[in-house]
Design a protein around this motif. Structure first.
Motif, PDB file in Angstrom:
ATOM      1  N   GLN A  51       5.278 -87.573  53.009  1.00  0.00           N
ATOM      2  CA  GLN A  51       5.759 -86.632  53.909  1.00  0.00           C
ATOM      3  C   GLN A  51       4.538 -86.153  55.157  1.00  0.00           C
ATOM      4  O   GLN A  51       5.646 -85.884  56.039  1.00  0.00           O
ATOM      5  CB  GLN A  51       5.489 -85.083  53.143  1.00  0.00           C
ATOM      6  N   ALA A  52       3.648 -86.173  54.638  1.00  0.00           N
ATOM      7  CA  ALA A  52       2.883 -86.970  56.120  1.00  0.00           C
ATOM      8  C   ALA A  52       3.598 -87.591  56.889  1.00  0.00           C
ATOM      9  O   ALA A  52       3.053 -87.177  58.245  1.00  0.00           O
ATOM     10  CB  ALA A  52       1.105 -86.479  55.099  1.00  0.00           C
ATOM     11  N   ILE A  53       3.599 -88.856  56.446  1.00  0.00           N
ATOM     12  CA  ILE A  53       3.927 -89.692  57.167  1.00  0.00           C
ATOM     13  C   ILE A  53       5.189 -89.528  58.465  1.00  0.00           C
ATOM     14  O   ILE A  53       4.905 -88.988  59.244  1.00  0.00           O
ATOM     15  CB  ILE A  53       3.577 -91.307  56.319  1.00  0.00           C
ATOM     16  N   GLU A  54       5.738 -89.074  57.308  1.00  0.00           N
ATOM     17  CA  GLU A  54       7.528 -88.735  58.082  1.00  0.00           C
ATOM     18  C   GLU A  54       7.190 -87.103  59.008  1.00  0.00           C
ATOM     19  O   GLU A  54       8.075 -87.811  60.502  1.00  0.00           O
ATOM     20  CB  GLU A  54       8.470 -87.529  56.708  1.00  0.00           C
ATOM     21  N   GLU A  55       6.511 -86.580  58.514  1.00  0.00           N
ATOM     22  CA  GLU A  55       5.853 -84.893  59.388  1.00  0.00           C
ATOM     23  C   GLU A  55       5.647 -86.066  60.969  1.00  0.00           C
ATOM     24  O   GLU A  55       5.423 -85.798  62.550  1.00  0.00           O
ATOM     25  CB  GLU A  55       4.958 -84.428  59.023  1.00  0.00           C
TER      26      GLU A  55
END
Length: 79
Positions: A51-55
């Protein structure tokens, strides 16, 4: 239910046996619980990282001002 064979160092097996005896549960129950807890924690961590990578890929970052305000709120210098 599946059966999985795992090789454990002697000291780990001894701890597992001691815990099983102390709790009245089987070594298999404790091993299964340990694997379940480990998998839950690791899968949660992987999901959070994804999720952090997507953000980050979307450019969803805190501004310098937001970071500085949070640091001041925590009592840290925001130099």
């Amino acid at each position: 239910m599946s059966v999985v064979s795992v090789r454990l160092p002697d000291d780990i097996e001894q701890k597992l046996a001691a815990l099983a005896e102390a709790t009245g549960r089987t070594k298999s129950w404790h091993a299964g619980q340990a694997v379940s807890d480990y998998l839950d924690r690791e899968l949660w961590q992987v999901a959070e990282i994804q999720q952090a990578i997507e953000e980050a890929d979307a450019g969803d970052f805190a501004s310098d001002e937001e970071v500085a305000a949070k640091m001041r709120k925590w009592g840290a210098r925001a130099d």
